[in-house]
Design an enzyme around this catalytic site. Structure first.
Site, PDB file in Angstrom:
ATOM      1  N   GLY A  45       0.681  -1.442  -0.060  1.00 27.79           N
ATOM      2  CA  GLY A  45       0.308  -0.080   0.068  1.00 27.79           C
ATOM      3  C   GLY A  45       0.958   1.148   0.172  1.00 27.79           C
ATOM      4  N   GLN A  50       2.856   9.922   2.082  1.00 25.24           N
ATOM      5  CA  GLN A  50       3.990   9.058   1.985  1.00 25.24           C
ATOM      6  C   GLN A  50       4.941   9.776   0.335  1.00 25.24           C
ATOM      7  OE1 GLN A  50       2.747   5.263   2.111  1.00 25.24           O
ATOM      8  NE2 GLN A  50       4.261   5.310   3.474  1.00 25.24           N
ATOM      9  N   CYS A  94       5.188   0.267   7.753  1.00 23.41           N
ATOM     10  CA  CYS A  94       4.832   1.684   7.215  1.00 23.41           C
ATOM     11  C   CYS A  94       6.235   1.934   6.275  1.00 23.41           C
ATOM     12  CB  CYS A  94       5.210   2.958   8.300  1.00 23.41           C
ATOM     13  SG  CYS A  94       4.800   3.831   7.154  1.00 23.41           S
ATOM     14  N   LEU A  95       6.129   1.981   4.832  1.00 26.31           N
ATOM     15  CA  LEU A  95       7.387   2.774   4.177  1.00 26.31           C
ATOM     16  C   LEU A  95       8.034   3.944   4.825  1.00 26.31           C
ATOM     17  CD1 LEU A  95       5.973   1.674   0.954  1.00 26.31           C
ATOM     18  CD2 LEU A  95       7.504  -0.188   2.467  1.00 26.31           C
ATOM     19  N   HIS A 136      -4.836   0.833   6.767  1.00 25.14           N
ATOM     20  CA  HIS A 136      -3.393   1.788   7.583  1.00 25.14           C
ATOM     21  C   HIS A 136      -3.195   2.830   6.664  1.00 25.14           C
ATOM     22  CE1 HIS A 136       0.930   1.885   7.685  1.00 25.14           C
ATOM     23  NE2 HIS A 136       0.509   2.323   6.582  1.00 25.14           N
ATOM     24  N   GLU A 137      -3.769   2.745   5.326  1.00 25.60           N
ATOM     25  CA  GLU A 137      -4.006   4.460   4.411  1.00 25.60           C
ATOM     26  C   GLU A 137      -4.297   5.122   3.759  1.00 25.60           C
ATOM     27  OE1 GLU A 137       0.044   1.742   2.668  1.00 25.60           O
ATOM     28  OE2 GLU A 137      -1.153   3.716   2.688  1.00 25.60           O
ATOM     29  N   HIS A 140      -3.345   7.103   6.926  1.00 30.46           N
ATOM     30  CA  HIS A 140      -1.984   8.356   6.226  1.00 30.46           C
ATOM     31  C   HIS A 140      -2.461   9.482   5.890  1.00 30.46           C
ATOM     32  CE1 HIS A 140       2.204   6.414   6.706  1.00 30.46           C
ATOM     33  NE2 HIS A 140       1.239   5.219   5.939  1.00 30.46           N
TER      34      HIS A 140
HETATM   35  O1  K2U Z   1       1.845   2.881   4.401  1.00 27.72           O
HETATM   36  C1  K2U Z   1       2.462   2.025   4.191  1.00 27.72           C
HETATM   37  O2  K2U Z   1       3.559   2.481   4.285  1.00 27.72           O
HETATM   38  C2  K2U Z   1       2.800   1.447   3.590  1.00 27.72           C
HETATM   39  C3  K2U Z   1       2.193  -0.166   4.035  1.00 27.72           C
HETATM   40  C4  K2U Z   1       1.503  -0.830   4.327  1.00 27.72           C
HETATM   41  C5  K2U Z   1       0.923  -1.589   5.375  1.00 27.72           C
HETATM   42  C6  K2U Z   1       1.556  -1.577   6.641  1.00 27.72           C
HETATM   43  C7  K2U Z   1       1.345  -2.458   7.441  1.00 27.72           C
HETATM   44  C8  K2U Z   1       0.414  -3.599   7.368  1.00 27.72           C
HETATM   45  C9  K2U Z   1      -0.174  -3.718   5.777  1.00 27.72           C
HETATM   46  C10 K2U Z   1       0.282  -2.608   4.880  1.00 27.72           C
HETATM   47  C11 K2U Z   1       3.702  -1.056   3.473  1.00 27.72           C
HETATM   48  O3  K2U Z   1       3.219  -1.927   2.577  1.00 27.72           O
HETATM   49  S1  K2U Z   1       4.520  -1.857   4.509  1.00 27.72           S
HETATM   50  C12 K2U Z   1       5.192  -3.690   3.919  1.00 27.72           C
HETATM   51  C13 K2U Z   1       4.239  -4.667   4.012  1.00 27.72           C
HETATM   52  C14 K2U Z   1       4.377  -5.553   2.776  1.00 27.72           C
HETATM   53  C15 K2U Z   1       3.875  -7.017   2.987  1.00 27.72           C
HETATM   54  C16 K2U Z   1       3.169  -6.886   4.359  1.00 27.72           C
HETATM   55  C17 K2U Z   1       2.528  -5.821   5.103  1.00 27.72           C
HETATM   56  C18 K2U Z   1       3.761  -4.992   5.319  1.00 27.72           C
HETATM   57 ZN    ZN Z   2       2.587   2.938   5.573  1.00 26.45          ZN
END
Ligand code: K2U
Ligand code: ZN
Length: 174
Positions: A45, A50, A94-95, A136-137, A140
């Site tokens: 996501g 971001q 979180c990225l 989560h998104e 943000h």
């Molecule tokens: O918003 C973001 O930083 C992207 C996250 C979204 C996310 C966070 C927690 C749980 C689900 C989604 C990134 O995708 S973090 C990397 C990731 C990859 C696979 C599974 C979970 C998180």
């Molecule tokens: Zn995030």
């Protein structure tokens, strides 16, 4: 093109984002860049703020196992219209807060309404990782990070680690 992902702490990650009013070529470019940036990270996501775009736009593709086809989604002005009573706990990352993970509890299933890139209004129920990722998104877009659900000490420890990381990246010119 791949856009740089902002790292916490950054005031832009704490701001309430503005709705998308017109689906312009720039919005289409942003959506394409967000998907490219998300897949490159890799992540499942990504939200507009971001990459410094203070707009209510997010991308998702939680079809992460190899078997299933990629399922890129672009959601404009997304709104949660229903959330289940039962909750699920997921170790979130979180990225914008690299290498930090913590358990967050959220409704297990949600219904959401949004506009897609061709201006069509959509409404759908999400469960599993899709539900967690969407919440989560959308957080943000409201200037909320998953660490805001943690206790103050753990949140402060993570923030200090990110400040150190940013100092190091600034020094190495990364
Ligand atoms: O918003 C973001 O930083 C992207 C996250 C979204 C996310 C966070 C927690 C749980 C689900 C989604 C990134 O995708 S973090 C990397 C990731 C990859 C696979 C599974 C979970 C998180
Ligand atoms: Zn995030």
């Amino acid at each position: 093109m791949i856009r740089p992902i902002l790292i916490h702490p950054d005031p832009r990650l704490k701001k309430m984002c503005d709705p998308v009013t017109d689906i312009t070529p720039e919005i289409r470019d942003l959506a394409r860049d967000m998907l490219e940036t998300m897949y490159d990270a890799p992540g499942v996501g990504l939200a507009g703020p971001q990459v410094g775009a203070m707009l209510r736009i997010l991308t998702m593709d939680c079809s992460k196992d190899a078997e299933t086809e990629p399922q890129p989604m672009v959601l404009l002005n997304p709104k949660i219209t229903w959330a289940s009573e039962d909750l699920s706990t997921y170790e979130e990352g979180c990225l914008s807060i690299p290498e930090q993970y913590a358990e967050v509890e959220r409704p297990a299933r949600v219904r959401a309404r949004w506009l897609d890139l061709d201006g069509t209004e959509r409404e759908q129920e999400f469960d599993g990782l899709w539900a967690t990722c969407l919440q989560h998104e959308i957080d943000h877009l409201d200037g909320k990070l998953f660490i805001d659900y943690l206790g103050p000490l753990k949140r402060q420890m993570i923030t200090r680690k990110m400040q150190k990381l940013k100092r190091e990246r600034a020094r190495d010119g990364a």
